[in-house]
Design a protein around this motif. Structure first.
Motif, PDB file in Angstrom:
ATOM      1  N   PRO A   1      86.022 -68.792 -53.263  1.00 51.85           N
ATOM      2  CA  PRO A   1      85.035 -69.679 -53.894  1.00 51.85           C
ATOM      3  C   PRO A   1      85.647 -70.893 -54.572  1.00 51.85           C
ATOM      4  CG  PRO A   1      84.495 -67.387 -54.348  1.00 51.85           C
ATOM      5  CD  PRO A   1      85.846 -67.380 -53.688  1.00 51.85           C
ATOM      6  N   LYS A   2      86.855 -70.764 -55.095  1.00 45.57           N
ATOM      7  CA  LYS A   2      87.481 -71.919 -55.747  1.00 45.57           C
ATOM      8  C   LYS A   2      87.861 -72.993 -54.720  1.00 45.57           C
ATOM      9  CE  LYS A   2      89.130 -69.612 -59.923  1.00 45.57           C
ATOM     10  NZ  LYS A   2      88.172 -70.332 -60.804  1.00 45.57           N
ATOM     11  N   ILE A   3      88.216 -72.566 -53.504  1.00 44.69           N
ATOM     12  CA  ILE A   3      88.487 -73.537 -52.446  1.00 44.69           C
ATOM     13  C   ILE A   3      87.194 -74.218 -52.016  1.00 44.69           C
ATOM     14  CG2 ILE A   3      89.221 -73.787 -50.041  1.00 44.69           C
ATOM     15  CD1 ILE A   3      91.357 -71.684 -50.574  1.00 44.69           C
ATOM     16  N   ILE A   4      86.130 -73.440 -51.857  1.00 41.79           N
ATOM     17  CA  ILE A   4      84.828 -74.019 -51.515  1.00 41.79           C
ATOM     18  C   ILE A   4      84.415 -75.043 -52.577  1.00 41.79           C
ATOM     19  CG2 ILE A   4      82.373 -73.519 -51.177  1.00 41.79           C
ATOM     20  CD1 ILE A   4      83.241 -70.744 -50.129  1.00 41.79           C
ATOM     21  N   GLU A   5      84.549 -74.657 -53.842  1.00 36.57           N
ATOM     22  CA  GLU A   5      84.177 -75.554 -54.941  1.00 36.57           C
ATOM     23  C   GLU A   5      85.005 -76.835 -54.922  1.00 36.57           C
ATOM     24  OE1 GLU A   5      83.646 -75.321 -59.822  1.00 36.57           O
ATOM     25  OE2 GLU A   5      84.606 -73.688 -58.724  1.00 36.57           O
ATOM     26  N   ALA A   6      86.296 -76.701 -54.611  1.00 41.93           N
ATOM     27  CA  ALA A   6      87.166 -77.879 -54.575  1.00 41.93           C
ATOM     28  C   ALA A   6      86.792 -78.836 -53.456  1.00 41.93           C
ATOM     29  CB  ALA A   6      88.626 -77.438 -54.427  1.00 41.93           C
ATOM     30  N   LEU A   7      86.196 -78.309 -52.383  1.00 38.85           N
ATOM     31  CA  LEU A   7      85.879 -79.129 -51.214  1.00 38.85           C
ATOM     32  C   LEU A   7      84.476 -79.730 -51.236  1.00 38.85           C
ATOM     33  CD1 LEU A   7      87.554 -77.024 -48.380  1.00 38.85           C
ATOM     34  CD2 LEU A   7      88.202 -79.314 -49.138  1.00 38.85           C
ATOM     35  N   VAL A   8      83.593 -79.196 -52.053  1.00 38.81           N
ATOM     36  CA  VAL A   8      82.201 -79.678 -52.079  1.00 38.81           C
ATOM     37  C   VAL A   8      82.097 -81.197 -52.213  1.00 38.81           C
ATOM     38  CG1 VAL A   8      80.078 -79.683 -53.466  1.00 38.81           C
ATOM     39  CG2 VAL A   8      81.089 -77.524 -52.781  1.00 38.81           C
ATOM     40  N   PRO A   9      82.881 -81.849 -53.069  1.00 41.61           N
ATOM     41  CA  PRO A   9      82.717 -83.302 -53.217  1.00 41.61           C
ATOM     42  C   PRO A   9      83.198 -84.119 -52.012  1.00 41.61           C
ATOM     43  CG  PRO A   9      83.838 -82.343 -55.132  1.00 41.61           C
ATOM     44  CD  PRO A   9      83.861 -81.319 -54.045  1.00 41.61           C
ATOM     45  N   TYR A  10      83.907 -83.486 -51.084  1.00 45.34           N
ATOM     46  CA  TYR A  10      84.582 -84.256 -50.040  1.00 45.34           C
ATOM     47  C   TYR A  10      84.048 -84.007 -48.629  1.00 45.34           C
ATOM     48  CZ  TYR A  10      87.749 -84.891 -53.944  1.00 45.34           C
ATOM     49  OH  TYR A  10      88.259 -85.184 -55.173  1.00 45.34           O
ATOM     50  N   VAL A  11      83.765 -82.757 -48.287  1.00 44.54           N
ATOM     51  CA  VAL A  11      83.309 -82.469 -46.936  1.00 44.54           C
ATOM     52  C   VAL A  11      81.798 -82.659 -46.845  1.00 44.54           C
ATOM     53  CG1 VAL A  11      85.190 -80.870 -46.458  1.00 44.54           C
ATOM     54  CG2 VAL A  11      83.050 -79.990 -47.413  1.00 44.54           C
ATOM     55  N   LYS A  12      81.317 -82.830 -45.598  1.00 45.04           N
ATOM     56  CA  LYS A  12      79.881 -82.971 -45.367  1.00 45.04           C
ATOM     57  C   LYS A  12      79.158 -81.666 -45.672  1.00 45.04           C
ATOM     58  CE  LYS A  12      76.150 -84.960 -43.561  1.00 45.04           C
ATOM     59  NZ  LYS A  12      75.510 -86.158 -44.161  1.00 45.04           N
ATOM     60  N   GLY A  13      79.834 -80.542 -45.394  1.00 45.27           N
ATOM     61  CA  GLY A  13      79.240 -79.238 -45.620  1.00 45.27           C
ATOM     62  C   GLY A  13      80.178 -78.157 -45.153  1.00 45.27           C
ATOM     63  N   PHE A  14      79.612 -76.955 -44.899  1.00 43.15           N
ATOM     64  CA  PHE A  14      80.423 -75.790 -44.583  1.00 43.15           C
ATOM     65  C   PHE A  14      79.855 -75.055 -43.372  1.00 43.15           C
ATOM     66  CE2 PHE A  14      80.931 -76.791 -49.005  1.00 43.15           C
ATOM     67  CZ  PHE A  14      82.299 -76.678 -49.203  1.00 43.15           C
ATOM     68  N   GLU A  15      80.760 -74.519 -42.562  1.00 41.23           N
ATOM     69  CA  GLU A  15      80.362 -73.660 -41.437  1.00 41.23           C
ATOM     70  C   GLU A  15      80.608 -72.223 -41.835  1.00 41.23           C
ATOM     71  OE1 GLU A  15      80.801 -71.129 -37.947  1.00 41.23           O
ATOM     72  OE2 GLU A  15      82.466 -71.738 -39.227  1.00 41.23           O
ATOM     73  N   VAL A  16      79.595 -71.379 -41.645  1.00 37.81           N
ATOM     74  CA  VAL A  16      79.706 -69.959 -41.986  1.00 37.81           C
ATOM     75  C   VAL A  16      79.378 -69.121 -40.756  1.00 37.81           C
ATOM     76  CG1 VAL A  16      79.042 -70.472 -44.370  1.00 37.81           C
ATOM     77  CG2 VAL A  16      77.306 -69.655 -42.755  1.00 37.81           C
ATOM     78  N   ALA A  17      79.844 -67.875 -40.764  1.00 34.53           N
ATOM     79  CA  ALA A  17      79.625 -66.999 -39.611  1.00 34.53           C
ATOM     80  C   ALA A  17      79.028 -65.656 -40.009  1.00 34.53           C
ATOM     81  CB  ALA A  17      80.945 -66.789 -38.863  1.00 34.53           C
ATOM     82  N   SER A  18      78.471 -65.579 -41.217  1.00 39.48           N
ATOM     83  CA  SER A  18      77.807 -64.351 -41.657  1.00 39.48           C
ATOM     84  C   SER A  18      76.975 -64.674 -42.887  1.00 39.48           C
ATOM     85  CB  SER A  18      78.826 -63.258 -42.004  1.00 39.48           C
ATOM     86  OG  SER A  18      79.510 -63.591 -43.211  1.00 39.48           O
ATOM     87  N   ILE A  19      76.089 -63.752 -43.235  1.00 38.48           N
ATOM     88  CA  ILE A  19      75.322 -63.923 -44.464  1.00 38.48           C
ATOM     89  C   ILE A  19      76.247 -63.854 -45.672  1.00 38.48           C
ATOM     90  CG2 ILE A  19      73.703 -62.702 -45.984  1.00 38.48           C
ATOM     91  CD1 ILE A  19      72.379 -64.533 -43.988  1.00 38.48           C
ATOM     92  N   GLY A  20      77.266 -62.995 -45.602  1.00 36.82           N
ATOM     93  CA  GLY A  20      78.222 -62.922 -46.708  1.00 36.82           C
ATOM     94  C   GLY A  20      78.881 -64.261 -46.975  1.00 36.82           C
ATOM     95  N   GLU A  21      79.289 -64.953 -45.900  1.00 34.91           N
ATOM     96  CA  GLU A  21      79.881 -66.277 -46.071  1.00 34.91           C
ATOM     97  C   GLU A  21      78.850 -67.280 -46.582  1.00 34.91           C
ATOM     98  OE1 GLU A  21      83.704 -66.424 -43.063  1.00 34.91           O
ATOM     99  OE2 GLU A  21      81.888 -67.496 -42.480  1.00 34.91           O
ATOM    100  N   MET A  22      77.641 -67.197 -46.059  1.00 34.38           N
ATOM    101  CA  MET A  22      76.600 -68.122 -46.509  1.00 34.38           C
ATOM    102  C   MET A  22      76.346 -67.977 -48.001  1.00 34.38           C
ATOM    103  SD  MET A  22      72.592 -68.432 -45.440  1.00 34.38           S
ATOM    104  CE  MET A  22      72.170 -67.198 -46.672  1.00 34.38           C
ATOM    105  N   LEU A  23      76.301 -66.730 -48.484  1.00 38.20           N
ATOM    106  CA  LEU A  23      76.048 -66.493 -49.906  1.00 38.20           C
ATOM    107  C   LEU A  23      77.200 -66.987 -50.771  1.00 38.20           C
ATOM    108  CD1 LEU A  23      74.364 -62.966 -49.770  1.00 38.20           C
ATOM    109  CD2 LEU A  23      73.273 -65.189 -50.147  1.00 38.20           C
TER     110      LEU A  23
END
Length: 401
Positions: A57-79
């Motif tokens: 989650p800290k990597i996701i948080e660090a990337l939010v301001p820069y990437v367009k979005g995120f690709e996930v492959a499960s509900i666990g990842e989506m959450l």
């Protein structure tokens, strides 16, 4: 940044009694890397992060301001993504999506659902109508071609569990155009044919092939394509040879006639490994050194239950030795001078190996091996609880560390 990591390792025993065993993620390094990637991307392209490479989650948080979005492959990842941001764009892919996953994805307003089969398409239409939710999809297509780059992992151009075979496209479009479908819109196509490609020129050729193919489908089926998702697959090496040349790739892409003919269609890329691999470190202390039939073994507090990538890919994972002067025992400290040793972990299996026959000038029990390039597919794919050993600690480098 390595100096920061090494300083932290040498100070470990000031605060901890147990042997060193930790992951260190350089969040600032990841952010700087992505910013440099974005600087050279053509205007019609968008960068997503595939969190399967590392869903911390800290990597996701660090990337939010820069990437367009995120690709996930499960509900666990989506959450995990939604736990960081309630509205950042999400691409939801992967085979074998269950009804509850599709339903939750629709309710969570994922930006695009990647459709992997005709059955999945029919389920999405049914669920979107049930919940009265407009839903945008990208059809993942397994193109029939022999011209894709050859890599260690291939998911397209051959029989595979991923996506729809190209010859099923007409049927998929027919299902979408059925009068019963009032909620699901075909927004474009998704391709993800390979992993860890190292050749920028071939990657441009592949993207050009995708674009030209989609343009032909637009003509044949009277489609309006908003998005072409060209997937990830940008390679990272672990043997000291050059990794994927992103600047060369984006430079060639900007000059490519197919890209220039995209019109208003957006081109998505969703790398994972390439974004985070170089910005993670796995630190493990040598707890024993032993000789068996003229072969030396360095045994770590850790192993493949923490970092399975070298065993999974069959490579020697690059590391450096961080010398530790501390030795608290009244007997001699085991060491190896100018010799070879195989680096193994603490598990009861001979497959628990991270490096075979490493050439060493000096290695002692109590020294720490710092495995570089451990930011992607190292902790995430490992069998963490095998034998019940404690998990490593996790630390993060941010601006000001």
């Amino acid at each position: 940044m390595n100096q920061v990591v090494e300083k932290w390792i040498t100070e470990w025993h000031v605060y901890n009694d147990e042997p060193v065993c930790a992951y260190i993620y350089d969040l600032q390094g990841i952010q700087n890397h992505v910013k440099k990637m974005l600087e050279t991307m053509p205007s019609q392209t968008n960068l997503f992060y595939a969190i399967k490479a590392n869903p911390d989650p800290k990597i996701i948080e660090a990337l939010v301001p820069y990437v367009k979005g995120f690709e996930v492959a499960s509900i666990g990842e989506m959450l995990k993504v939604r736990g960081v941001s309630a509205d950042v764009p999400i691409l939801f892919g992967g085979p074998g999506k269950k009804d509850y996953e599709l339903e939750m994805a629709i309710k969570q307003n994922v930006t695009y659902l990647h459709v992997e089969s005709l059955l999945e398409l029919r389920k999405i239409i049914l669920l979107a109508k049930k919940w009265d939710r407009p839903t945008q999809i990208l059809l993942r297509i397994n193109v029939r071609t022999n011209s894709l780059p050859k890599t260690k992992i291939s998911m397209g151009g051959r029989p595979t569990q991923f996506g729809l075979d190209e010859q099923l496209l007409e049927e998929a479009i027919s299902i979408l155009r059925d009068v019963e479908n009032t909620h699901v819109q075909l927004s474009g196509f998704h391709f993800h044919s390979l992993s860890n490609n190292l050749h920028a020129e071939l990657h441009v050729d592949m993207v050009q092939f995708y674009v030209q193919t989609v343009k032909e489908w637009e003509r044949l089926y009277s489609l309006h394509v908003e998005v072409i998702n060209a997937g990830g697959g940008f390679g990272v090496t672990y043997d000291g040879t050059p990794s994927f040349d992103w600047q060369l790739f984006t430079s060639l892409l900007a000059q490519n006639e197919a890209l220039q003919a995209l019109g208003k269609t957006q081109l998505f890329f969703e790398p994972g490994r390439f974004i985070v691999a170089d910005y993670g470190y796995y630190a493990a202390e040598v707890v024993d050194m032993k000789q068996s039939q003229d072969q030396w073994f360095a045994v770590l507090r850790g192993g493949t239950h923490h970092n399975r990538l070298p065993a999974s890919w069959g490579h020697n994972h690059p590391f450096r030795i961080v010398p530790i002067d501390r030795w608290v025992y009244p007997f001699a400290r085991p060491e190896l001078i100018n010799g070879q040793a195989t680096v193994v972990g603490e598990l009861c299996t001979p497959k628990d190996q991270l490096y075979a026959n490493a050439e060493l000038e000096c290695l002692r029990v109590g020294d720490v091996l710092l495995f570089e390039k451990s930011g992607a597919y190292c902790w995430t794919i490992s069998h963490h609880d095998f034998l019940g050993h404690p998990h490593p600690k996790f630390y993060y480098i941010t601006e000001g560390n």
